[in-house]
Write an enzyme that holds these catalytic residues in place. Structure first.
Site, PDB file in Angstrom:
ATOM      1  N   ASP A 138      60.960 -18.663   7.950  1.00  8.10           N
ATOM      2  CA  ASP A 138      62.353 -19.060   8.167  1.00  8.10           C
ATOM      3  C   ASP A 138      63.208 -18.206   7.248  1.00  8.10           C
ATOM      4  O   ASP A 138      62.753 -17.818   6.155  1.00  8.10           O
ATOM      5  CB  ASP A 138      62.535 -20.552   7.862  1.00  8.10           C
ATOM      6  CG  ASP A 138      63.822 -21.110   8.462  1.00  8.10           C
ATOM      7  OD1 ASP A 138      64.912 -20.703   8.004  1.00  8.10           O
ATOM      8  OD2 ASP A 138      63.748 -21.960   9.362  1.00  8.10           O
ATOM      9  N   ALA A 180      66.296 -52.196  27.075  1.00 12.07           N
ATOM     10  CA  ALA A 180      67.754 -52.063  26.994  1.00 12.07           C
ATOM     11  C   ALA A 180      68.171 -51.928  25.536  1.00 12.07           C
ATOM     12  O   ALA A 180      67.577 -52.528  24.646  1.00 12.07           O
ATOM     13  CB  ALA A 180      68.422 -53.278  27.615  1.00 12.07           C
ATOM     14  N   VAL A 212      71.436 -49.984  22.670  1.00 11.86           N
ATOM     15  CA  VAL A 212      72.780 -49.446  22.480  1.00 11.86           C
ATOM     16  C   VAL A 212      72.902 -48.039  23.058  1.00 11.86           C
ATOM     17  O   VAL A 212      73.999 -47.514  23.219  1.00 11.86           O
ATOM     18  CB  VAL A 212      73.158 -49.477  20.982  1.00 11.86           C
ATOM     19  CG1 VAL A 212      72.265 -48.553  20.177  1.00 11.86           C
ATOM     20  CG2 VAL A 212      74.619 -49.127  20.757  1.00 11.86           C
ATOM     21  N   CYS A 255      67.069 -34.020  21.958  1.00  8.96           N
ATOM     22  CA  CYS A 255      66.606 -33.480  23.238  1.00  8.96           C
ATOM     23  C   CYS A 255      67.261 -34.073  24.468  1.00  8.96           C
ATOM     24  O   CYS A 255      67.706 -33.334  25.346  1.00  8.96           O
ATOM     25  CB  CYS A 255      65.087 -33.660  23.342  1.00  8.96           C
ATOM     26  SG  CYS A 255      64.151 -32.642  22.190  1.00  8.96           S
ATOM     27  N   LYS A 308      71.004 -33.133  25.302  1.00  4.00           N
ATOM     28  CA  LYS A 308      71.102 -31.670  25.373  1.00  4.00           C
ATOM     29  C   LYS A 308      70.392 -31.136  26.621  1.00  4.00           C
ATOM     30  O   LYS A 308      70.925 -30.280  27.335  1.00  4.00           O
ATOM     31  CB  LYS A 308      70.473 -31.057  24.112  1.00  4.00           C
ATOM     32  CG  LYS A 308      70.384 -29.539  24.105  1.00  4.00           C
ATOM     33  CD  LYS A 308      69.941 -29.017  22.759  1.00  4.00           C
ATOM     34  CE  LYS A 308      68.487 -29.281  22.451  1.00  4.00           C
ATOM     35  NZ  LYS A 308      67.554 -28.401  23.235  1.00  4.00           N
TER      36      LYS A 308
END
Length: 448
Positions: free
Chosen positions: A24, A256, A258, A264, A267
């Site tokens: 990185d 069920a 909120v 992922c 998007k």
């Protein structure tokens, strides 16, 4: 990150004869990977990294050397949704993919297998190949593979150890099939060969987007029914159990809540919507857009319900938010439902008190105090945001609790103690259907 780190760590664990180097450009992040405080929280990851690090697993910022020495390169960079320009709000931003491809082209020599691990739009491999061969040295040869991840945060290590399937897409040429066999050989160290599916490149790329779209669709479907249940007096959990017992439907992803979050689902669906629009499949695009629209509606409906039950105003009232991560067993807040709920409440002038066992104070402020908002507005919001170290401290003198993340800790709290510390009437808005309504009602809570 959340994909490259766990995936390659498990690869190193299961293939001890293979050297795995994770690189990185961010020195701080690599320092964290080389420390006892990893940059991401994932159950089981610490143990895997500690066992392999320094043996056949290495973390470095020396990207050039890693590219030169590698036979196989996983590209696991971020592919966020574009925030400006063509496709804004829907299309994937592939600048990091392109940057990685250009760096590989500039440095690599000999034969390399390049593996798309990031979630990308269909036909991205074609673009990567074009960049590689337009900028590469004459002695370099590449095969592009698609190997999408199907991990769930919070269970990434078990998912990697025993996946439902591994998907590898490649070119339908002898060279492409050899590359597929090479990558498949690594996975075969611990995964039965019948679970390794091979396809062409485009099918593999599209399968990842489609898998997430179908999972999110189930959540939005049951959430849409939850609104109807509340209007009619039906119990959404009973409805979910009834339809989930049908073997053709199954019970998974019928809880069920909120609303869904994470890096992922939204998007990838928006990426799918944009892809359909690009091919003039507007009816298909509209269909999938509705999955996201219902999710936004559910989060807004939850916040509005809190306001309505608290006598149509939350101005100056203390609301305890239990959970800020998008799901339990992760510190990831990307697209978390809690962010939207908090923002709705802050707009109404509520004092929002937040407790989450894994999310940092810095991250919460980053999510709620966003760029592009006026300095005065961010200052107002900051004065209303309070972050606590314990669930009991968070709820003291609160008018209501909103449960936004399904942390197991919230199921084992002493709710008698919680009730005594709150203002009355004391409300619990269980956005994750986590708690025993009957028991809480007996304690004196108003449970919604």
């Amino acid at each position: 990150g959340y994909v490259g780190g766990p995936t390659c760590s498990v690869l190193a664990l299961k293939c001890p004869e293979v050297q795995v180097t994770i690189v990185d450009l961010n020195q701080d992040r690599i320092d964290a990977w080389n420390s006892d405080n990893l940059p991401i929280y994932e159950p089981g990851l610490d143990e895997v990294v500690k066992e392999c690090r320094g043996r056949n697993l290495f973390f470095s910022t020396d990207v050039k050397t890693a590219i030169k020495e590698a036979d196989l390169i996983f590209v696991s960079v971020n592919t966020p949704t574009k925030t400006f320009g063509m496709g804004k709000g829907k299309a994937a931003d592939l600048k990091y993919i392109e940057s990685a491809a250009r760096m590989i082209a500039d440095i690599a020599s000999g034969s390399k297998i390049i593996v798309e691990k990031s979630t990308v739009p269909v036909k991205s491999a074609e673009s990567i190949k074009k960049i590689l061969y337009s900028n590469t040295k004459s002695d370099a040869h590449f095969q592009i593979l698609s190997n999408p991840e199907f991990l769930a945060e919070g269970t990434a290590i078990p998912d990697l150890m025993a996946p439902d399937r591994v998907l590898i897409g490649g070119e339908e040429t002898p060279e492409g099939q050899m590359a597929i066999a090479g990558l498949s050989g690594l996975y075969e160290h611990w995964i039965p060969k019948e679970r390794i599916l091979t396809t062409n490149l485009w099918s593999s790329e599209l399968s990842k987007l489609t898998a997430n779209a179908f999972l999110a669709q189930r959540i939005s479907s049951i959430n849409s029914i939850s609104a109807l249940c509340e209007a009619t007096g039906a119990n959404v959990d009973e409805v979910a159990r009834a339809i989930g017992s049908d073997s053709r439907i199954g019970s998974k992803f019928l809880k069920a809540s909120v609303g869904f979050g994470g890096s992922c689902f939204q998007k990838d669906i928006l990426n799918l919507v944009y892809l359909c629009q690009s091919y003039n499949l507007h009816e298909v695009a509209h269909y999938w857009q509705q999955v996201v629209d219902i999710n936004d509606y559910q989060k807004q409906r939850f916040a509005k319900h809190i306001i309505k039950k608290l006598f149509n105003t939350v101005t100056g009232k203390k609301i305890a938010i239990y959970g800020f991560a998008f799901k339990k067993d992760t510190g990831d807040t990307r697209e978390s439902a809690s962010i939207d709920v908090c923002k709705y409440l802050l707009e109404e002038g509520a004092n929002v008190h937040i407790y989450d066992p894994k999310v940092s104070i810095k991250q919460i402020h980053m999510d709620l105090l966003e760029p592009g908002v006026s300095e005065a507005e961010n200052k107002r919001r900051a004065s209303l945001i309070h972050i606590h170290d314990t669930a009991y401290e968070c709820v003291k003198d609160a008018h209501a609790i909103a449960i936004c993340t399904e942390w197991d800790e919230f199921k084992t709290l002493d709710y008698g103690k919680v009730y005594e510390s709150m203002l009355k009437p004391a409300y619990i808005f269980d956005g994750r259907k986590l708690l025993d309504d009957v028991q809480l009602t007996e304690l004196g809570f108003h449970v919604e």
